[in-house]
Write an enzyme that holds these catalytic residues in place. Structure first.
Site, PDB file in Angstrom:
ATOM      1  N   SER A 185       3.052 -22.454   8.762  1.00  0.00           N
ATOM      2  CA  SER A 185       4.344 -21.773   8.693  1.00  0.00           C
ATOM      3  C   SER A 185       5.506 -22.665   9.111  1.00  0.00           C
ATOM      4  O   SER A 185       6.597 -22.579   8.542  1.00  0.00           O
ATOM      5  CB  SER A 185       4.320 -20.513   9.564  1.00  0.00           C
ATOM      6  OG  SER A 185       3.306 -19.636   9.145  1.00  0.00           O
ATOM      7  N   HIS A 239       8.298 -21.549  13.828  1.00  0.00           N
ATOM      8  CA  HIS A 239       9.077 -21.320  12.617  1.00  0.00           C
ATOM      9  C   HIS A 239      10.480 -21.934  12.735  1.00  0.00           C
ATOM     10  O   HIS A 239      10.952 -22.623  11.823  1.00  0.00           O
ATOM     11  CB  HIS A 239       9.199 -19.821  12.349  1.00  0.00           C
ATOM     12  CG  HIS A 239       7.898 -19.181  11.993  1.00  0.00           C
ATOM     13  ND1 HIS A 239       7.753 -17.815  11.837  1.00  0.00           N
ATOM     14  CD2 HIS A 239       6.668 -19.703  11.760  1.00  0.00           C
ATOM     15  CE1 HIS A 239       6.507 -17.531  11.526  1.00  0.00           C
ATOM     16  NE2 HIS A 239       5.827 -18.655  11.478  1.00  0.00           N
TER      17      HIS A 239
END
Length: 283
Positions: free
Chosen positions: A181, A227
């Site tokens: 991610s 992230h």
């Protein structure tokens, strides 16, 4: 009684009256002299200028197949298969030895297990986690690779992955993190910069980023810092490639290449320094 103003005519064909105009420069133009754009319609001159503005940032020929994106997907799937095989379970693959050795555990990195900052980016918790990330990688990766070229795409992906690991090392020291991610969020940032460079609206991409960050905040077990770190690193790396040469008024193609790669290297060194600094604090 005031006379009616003359009707506008095409800037290239003065004998043609038109009610249309270029949404970029504002000049009136007939349908023959306009081309559809992402927003509105651009005259032929603006289209030509836009192409010439974008071309110097790429040193690789346009490719039709995003081989690097496909290779990254294949590697992620293969590693997932190994973890599932070791754990004898597709859904509980995180109980495998490989998963245990590669997941990002900041105190373990501080003790010298440096490979975790990279290896963790190729691990996934179960098939749903893998499917979501690989779908995003396919959608974002193929377009980003086409614009940046293979080498730059690999570099942006790597810097984004390491940026996510750096953020986890500093702000989520108790977490056990895994997944692509961070690198994928870096591609979100890269695509936003690409749209800006191409003078297209980034609104949809910004909304998508905002929604994904909201999900990261709302759902438990998702690495928000990973992230955000990947997003920042990928955005800066791509801006260095596509905008920095213009800001520094690079006068030649070689200068454009040197500045782009130099900025990429600088961000990579900074990210590695942040990881090293966090490891030193945790040791």
């Amino acid at each position: 009684m005031n006379p009616q103003p003359p009707a506008p005519t095409c800037y290239r064909h003065p004998d043609r009256v038109t009610g249309l105009a270029c949404t970029r420069c504002g000049r009136p133009a007939c349908p023959q002299c306009l081309q559809s754009a992402a927003v509105g319609q651009h005259c032929n001159d603006c289209v030509s200028q836009g192409r010439s503005d974008v071309r110097p940032v790429s040193t690789a020929p346009t490719r039709t197949t995003p081989y690097v994106t496909y290779a990254l997907i294949a590697i992620n799937v293969a590693i997932f298969a190994v973890t599932a095989s070791q754990a004898h379970s597709i859904t509980d693959n995180h109980f495998s030895r490989l998963f245990y050795d590669w997941m990002l555990v900041p105190p373990a990195v501080a003790q010298g297990e440096w490979f975790r900052v990279i290896g963790s980016g190729f691990l996934h918790y179960g098939p749903l986690h893998l499917l979501v990330n690989m779908f995003a990688l396919y959608i974002l990766g193929r377009d980003t690779e086409m614009v940046l070229g293979r080498a730059r795409f690999v570099a942006v992906y790597a810097v984004s992955l390491l940026g996510g690991s750096a953020a986890v090392m500093w702000f989520a020291t108790d977490a056990f993190t895994a997944g692509a991610s961070g690198a994928i969020y870096g591609l979100f940032g890269a695509m936003t910069v690409i749209l800006l460079r191409l003078r297209q609206s980034p609104v949809q991409m910004l909304v998508l980023i905002a929604v994904n960050i909201l999900i990261s905040v709302s759902l438990p077990g998702i690495s928000l810092w990973g992230h955000l770190g990947g997003l920042l690193a990928g955005t800066l790396a791509t801006a260095g490639i596509l905008f920095l040469p213009e800001w520094l008024k690079a006068g030649s193609r070689d200068a454009v290449v040197r500045i782009g790669w130099g900025s990429m290297a600088a961000i990579g060194v900074l990210v590695l320094a942040l990881i090293g600094g966090a490891a030193a604090v945790l040791a």
